[in-house]
Design a protein around this motif. Structure first.
Motif, PDB file in Angstrom:
ATOM      1  N   VAL A 433      -6.730  -5.957   5.379  1.00 59.44           N
ATOM      2  CA  VAL A 433      -6.179  -6.009   4.039  1.00 59.44           C
ATOM      3  C   VAL A 433      -7.264  -6.460   3.077  1.00 59.44           C
ATOM      4  O   VAL A 433      -7.942  -7.460   3.321  1.00 59.44           O
ATOM      5  CB  VAL A 433      -4.967  -6.953   3.970  1.00 59.44           C
ATOM      6  N   GLU A 434      -7.449  -5.710   2.002  1.00 58.63           N
ATOM      7  CA  GLU A 434      -8.480  -6.030   1.031  1.00 58.63           C
ATOM      8  C   GLU A 434      -7.905  -5.953  -0.381  1.00 58.63           C
ATOM      9  O   GLU A 434      -6.858  -5.329  -0.620  1.00 58.63           O
ATOM     10  CB  GLU A 434      -9.647  -5.039   1.132  1.00 58.63           C
ATOM     11  N   ASP A 435      -8.622  -6.561  -1.324  1.00 64.30           N
ATOM     12  CA  ASP A 435      -8.274  -6.378  -2.726  1.00 64.30           C
ATOM     13  C   ASP A 435      -8.536  -4.927  -3.092  1.00 64.30           C
ATOM     14  O   ASP A 435      -9.575  -4.363  -2.725  1.00 64.30           O
ATOM     15  CB  ASP A 435      -9.135  -7.280  -3.620  1.00 64.30           C
ATOM     16  N   GLY A 450      -4.045  -6.050  -6.910  1.00 59.99           N
ATOM     17  CA  GLY A 450      -3.256  -6.279  -5.717  1.00 59.99           C
ATOM     18  C   GLY A 450      -4.034  -6.080  -4.439  1.00 59.99           C
ATOM     19  O   GLY A 450      -5.268  -6.070  -4.434  1.00 59.99           O
ATOM     20  N   LYS A 451      -3.298  -5.929  -3.355  1.00 59.92           N
ATOM     21  CA  LYS A 451      -3.890  -5.781  -2.031  1.00 59.92           C
ATOM     22  C   LYS A 451      -3.613  -4.386  -1.485  1.00 59.92           C
ATOM     23  O   LYS A 451      -2.628  -3.733  -1.857  1.00 59.92           O
ATOM     24  CB  LYS A 451      -3.303  -6.823  -1.070  1.00 59.92           C
ATOM     25  N   THR A 452      -4.468  -3.950  -0.582  1.00 58.51           N
ATOM     26  CA  THR A 452      -4.256  -2.666   0.070  1.00 58.51           C
ATOM     27  C   THR A 452      -4.741  -2.735   1.504  1.00 58.51           C
ATOM     28  O   THR A 452      -5.591  -3.578   1.845  1.00 58.51           O
ATOM     29  CB  THR A 452      -4.994  -1.536  -0.674  1.00 58.51           C
ATOM     30  N   ARG A 453      -4.225  -1.896   2.336  1.00 57.24           N
ATOM     31  CA  ARG A 453      -4.605  -1.861   3.753  1.00 57.24           C
ATOM     32  C   ARG A 453      -5.622  -0.740   3.946  1.00 57.24           C
ATOM     33  O   ARG A 453      -5.359   0.422   3.643  1.00 57.24           O
ATOM     34  CB  ARG A 453      -3.375  -1.606   4.619  1.00 57.24           C
ATOM     35  N   VAL A 454      -6.786  -1.091   4.440  1.00 52.38           N
ATOM     36  CA  VAL A 454      -7.863  -0.125   4.629  1.00 52.38           C
ATOM     37  C   VAL A 454      -8.136   0.030   6.121  1.00 52.38           C
ATOM     38  O   VAL A 454      -8.330  -0.968   6.821  1.00 52.38           O
ATOM     39  CB  VAL A 454      -9.148  -0.580   3.901  1.00 52.38           C
TER      40      VAL A 454
END
Length: 478
Positions: A433-435, A450-454
């Protein structure tokens, strides 16, 4: 051998290559048949190491183990079962998408054709399979560094030992030289090389006795004659076709290149045969049907009888494969013995392997779960080999539990007889999970928050052994 001019064996995957991750490791034709369940990315990565890299080489091996370690039961593609721990699959999602054929492990279908070989020579140089010399002899290059072929070796699968056939030197004073396609003739083995990382229009040809010895340079060519796509070799000449069409020859004793009259628009297939479609180069119309085979020894032309609605028909001396609608078709060059191959439509090689066999990638998707994510059979093979003589279909390659995997073909100039993979190499998806600010975005879009899953895919393990299928070990009547 690089894949920069490879025989583009994965037309169906080409469009996805731009979205695929950078190739990891040294696998020639790696394909990922997984549509990422969580990221919904339909990337099929082609990792070959022979020509393009990701390009990956026109057919070098990649990791695969296909069947469960206790296996042996084969896979019925029509009724492949989903993982019982997953939500129930929606049968409608699988309807019409899977082959109505039974696929057994290649080790059961053609046990004498399957063997394992070391992935490296004793000095640590990596092996890259080229093609079969016989039912028990494999021609390999040994690479001192990535795609830098330095010698030819023959591996005897019965005796389980390798023999050095010849060193593969570069011409003196030429920097950035890479060996390209290797071709096996009745008496000699030939190859060509170029300097792919500069703009020189230059190539050269080398030859060594099939029994081994000291390789010697036959000659050099420049300009349009250096746009080599495939080569052939006889007792007296090295032949080659160029990407724009047309066939040349040069005496093995050296001399000037000679254009062969009457070969306008023709491309070498496998000596002495030439055909009227390019060998998978950029710009070629993949849907165009081959219309003829030309024998360079006899001057005889064989007309290919393509059925109405066929596209992409490609033929060897006896068998043709192509597509019609959503299915693949097989027939003889005269149009006889025509049949369809339900569910097998994603060809990985357009010309028949070893002059006879079709090679298809295979989806392991059996349906979707309640959340709409694809469910895959982790025991399904990555690809299948189809024999039109017997109608048998053999599964090859190893699929990771997550659905990914890799497989490759030998790097010979003519269509190879070898398929190979590394059963211990696996593709692993890693997520974090990253910004969202750290994720590349278009400057025209609003700044994300927000956050996102990479997620990314890497290859791990392997590098000790290659599993090799040598189609020369399949009896011609079996």
């Amino acid at each position: 051998m690089r894949d920069r001019n490879e025989e583009d064996l994965v037309r169906a995957l080409r469009g996805a290559a731009d979205d695929a991750p950078e190739p990891v490791g040294d696998l020639p034709t790696a394909i990922t048949e997984r549509r990422r369940r969580r990221s919904h990315r339909r990337a099929r990565s082609v990792l070959a190491a022979a020509a393009v890299l990701v390009v990956i080489g026109g057919g070098t091996a990649v990791a695969r183990d296909v069947f469960p370690s206790g296996g042996g039961e084969g896979v019925s593609i029509t009724g492949a079962a989903a993982d019982p721990s997953s939500p129930v699959a929606d049968p409608s999602e699988a309807a019409g998408k899977t082959p109505e054929v039974s696929v057994d492990p290649v080790a059961e279908v053609w046990p004498k054709a399957v063997s394992t070989i070391p992935a490296k020579a004793a000095d640590g140089w990596k092996y890259r399979p080229i093609t079969g010399l016989s039912a028990t002899e494999l021609l390999l290059t040994a690479e001192s560094s990535f795609e830098k072929a330095g010698r030819l070796e023959v591996y005897d699968t019965a005796a389980r030992k390798s023999t050095v056939l010849a060193e593969m030197p570069g011409p003196p004073g030429v920097k950035g030289y890479f060996v390209q396609g290797v071709e096996v003739g009745a008496d000699s083995i030939a190859w060509w090389g170029e300097t792919p990382n500069n703009r020189d229009e230059w190539a050269d040809f080398w030859v060594v006795p099939r029994t081994g010895g000291t390789a010697r340079q036959v000659g050099e060519v420049t300009g349009a004659q250096a746009h080599v796509e495939r080569i052939g070799v006889t007792a007296d000449f090295v032949f080659w076709s160029v990407r724009a069409g047309g066939v040349y020859r040069m005496p093995l004793t050296g001399g000037s290149p000679e254009y062969i009259t009457g070969t306008d628009g023709l491309h070498l297939l496998s000596w002495p045969w030439a055909f009227d479609v390019a060998n998978g180069r950029e710009g070629e119309d993949w849907d165009r049907n081959q219309t003829k085979l030309f024998n360079l020894e006899t001057g005889q032309t064989t007309v290919v009888n393509a059925p109405d609605g066929a596209r992409g028909l490609r033929c060897g001396p006896a068998w043709c494969f192509g597509a019609s609608g959503d299915e693949s078709i097989v027939q003889r060059t005269d149009g006889s013995d025509r049949r369809t191959l339900p569910g097998l439509s994603n060809m990985m090689e357009h010309t028949p392997l070893a002059g006879r066999f079709a090679f298809f990638s295979l989806s392991g998707v059996t349906g979707r779960d309640a959340a709409g994510e694809e469910i895959e059979d982790a025991h399904a093979p990555l690809a299948v080999v189809y024999d039109p003589v017997t109608g048998r279909t053999a599964g090859v390659g190893k699929r990771n539990p997550s659905g990914g995997g890799g497989i490759g073909t030998g790097t010979s100039s003519s269509p190879t007889s070898i398929i190979y993979w590394d059963e211990d190499r696996r593709q692993v998806e890693e997520c974090k999970v990253e910004d969202v600010s750290s994720v590349p975005a278009s400057p025209r879009d609003p700044a994300p928050t927000g956050k996102t899953r990479v997620c990314s895919t890497t290859e791990k393990g392997g590098g000790k052994e290659l599993t090799v299928v040598n189609l020369l070990a399949v009896p011609p009547t079996e």
